[in-house]
Motif scaffolding. Sequence first.
Motif, PDB file in Angstrom:
ATOM      1  N   SER A 123     -78.116  27.336  -3.105  1.00 28.42           N
ATOM      2  CA  SER A 123     -77.641  28.693  -3.368  1.00 28.42           C
ATOM      3  C   SER A 123     -77.345  29.350  -2.028  1.00 28.42           C
ATOM      4  O   SER A 123     -77.739  28.837  -0.980  1.00 28.42           O
ATOM      5  CB  SER A 123     -78.705  29.500  -4.130  1.00 28.42           C
ATOM      6  N   GLU A 136     -73.192  28.287  -1.159  1.00 22.75           N
ATOM      7  CA  GLU A 136     -73.674  27.459  -2.270  1.00 22.75           C
ATOM      8  C   GLU A 136     -72.787  26.225  -2.442  1.00 22.75           C
ATOM      9  O   GLU A 136     -71.556  26.324  -2.474  1.00 22.75           O
ATOM     10  CB  GLU A 136     -73.678  28.271  -3.564  1.00 22.75           C
ATOM     11  N   ARG A 185     -80.161  28.189  -8.451  1.00 19.17           N
ATOM     12  CA  ARG A 185     -79.052  27.806  -9.322  1.00 19.17           C
ATOM     13  C   ARG A 185     -79.420  27.997 -10.795  1.00 19.17           C
ATOM     14  O   ARG A 185     -80.598  27.947 -11.175  1.00 19.17           O
ATOM     15  CB  ARG A 185     -78.658  26.343  -9.080  1.00 19.17           C
TER      16      ARG A 185
END
Length: 409
Positions: A123, A136, A185
Amino acid sequence: MTDSPPDPFAPSALGPVRLRNRIIKAATSEGRSPHGLVTDDLIAFHRRFAEGGVGMTTVAYCCVSPQGASAPGQIVMNDQALPGLRKLTDAVHDAGAAISAQLGHAGVVAPKKLTGVTAVAPSRFVNPTSFAYCREIRRDEIAAVIDQFGRAAQTAMDAGFDAVELHFGHLYLPSSFLSPLINRRRDQYGGDIDNRSRLVREIAQRVRDVVDDRVAVIAKVDMDDGLPGSIWIDEALRTAQLLDADGTLDALELTQGSSVYRPMYLFRGDVPVREFAAVMPPMLRPGVRLMGKAAMGSYPYEDLYMLPAARQFVPVMQNTKLILLGGITNRGHVETGMREGFEFVAMGRALLREPDLVNTMVADPAARSRCTHNNKCMVTVFGRTHCVLDPEQRYGAVVSNSVATSAQT
């Protein structure tokens, strides 16, 4: 504790590989491949450990892609590197030891100035040490990284390596997926620890599919990383359990710490602030001297300092052998590891100080390591990694980078 521990100095099987003993030279940055290719200096470095009696030596941080590098001069596992890697493995085999290639992707600690691209993370993340922004990683890029590990393993096998070590620790890219702090995520790679373990499992499966039973497959996994809210032992045990159930690994090397935050959590002992300040640009030196100890962390050294955490993994493993790391400096420590249920031990700084320490331990069971844990060797990674107390290493009596000829020819 086992009543009949194995003899650490007798031959032993690690997957398909037979080692002459259970002592492994741990991966430590080498700084002996300034152009990303094997040199005579790198060959001499590893041959010393082989001649000194280790069962296997580990070539540190071979990148699975140029974008996965964490420092200049690291070897990228590709066809260009293959001839030199073959010379390296031949030299170690000739000295009687096996050799492993550590495969990794730096992820959040891959500097943009080196790779030319923004670092990737599970991320969006800002590295608290470098303050570098990490974007990300996309799903298609995750698939590409898995492929890169597979191709790197193929290169290692073609080069004659006996084992590959998958670097799933220290908050490099695979490890960062295990961290609930960095991995936020919402897809199948995020959420609970089973999902966050998906990437390391898929990498291990791909590598096993590539190498089959022709080389040993080891993974280096964090038990905890020292970053608040990140990897801790409860979830690390679950990751180890999942990897063990998959049957893709021959051994698991247990580690601690990260390259993101307070690196002394991995090393323990003296904090070489003055030495680090000396290699920094002049504008940064006052800040390093003032804040370096706080930024790096300060943790006292103890013999076998990873053992209290590592012994928690012994009853979890059903198929996978365990490698004990951390504060192993003499024969008594090695034998303690065997009694605790570990099949192998890995040594770093003690062997850097005395490459022939294994032979010494065999000849004299009471021998003590000359390593003082001053950790000034950490700073030498900015040049040629060496023990500062060994004149032969410090002044390049073996071979120096300035005179080493490329082993590619």
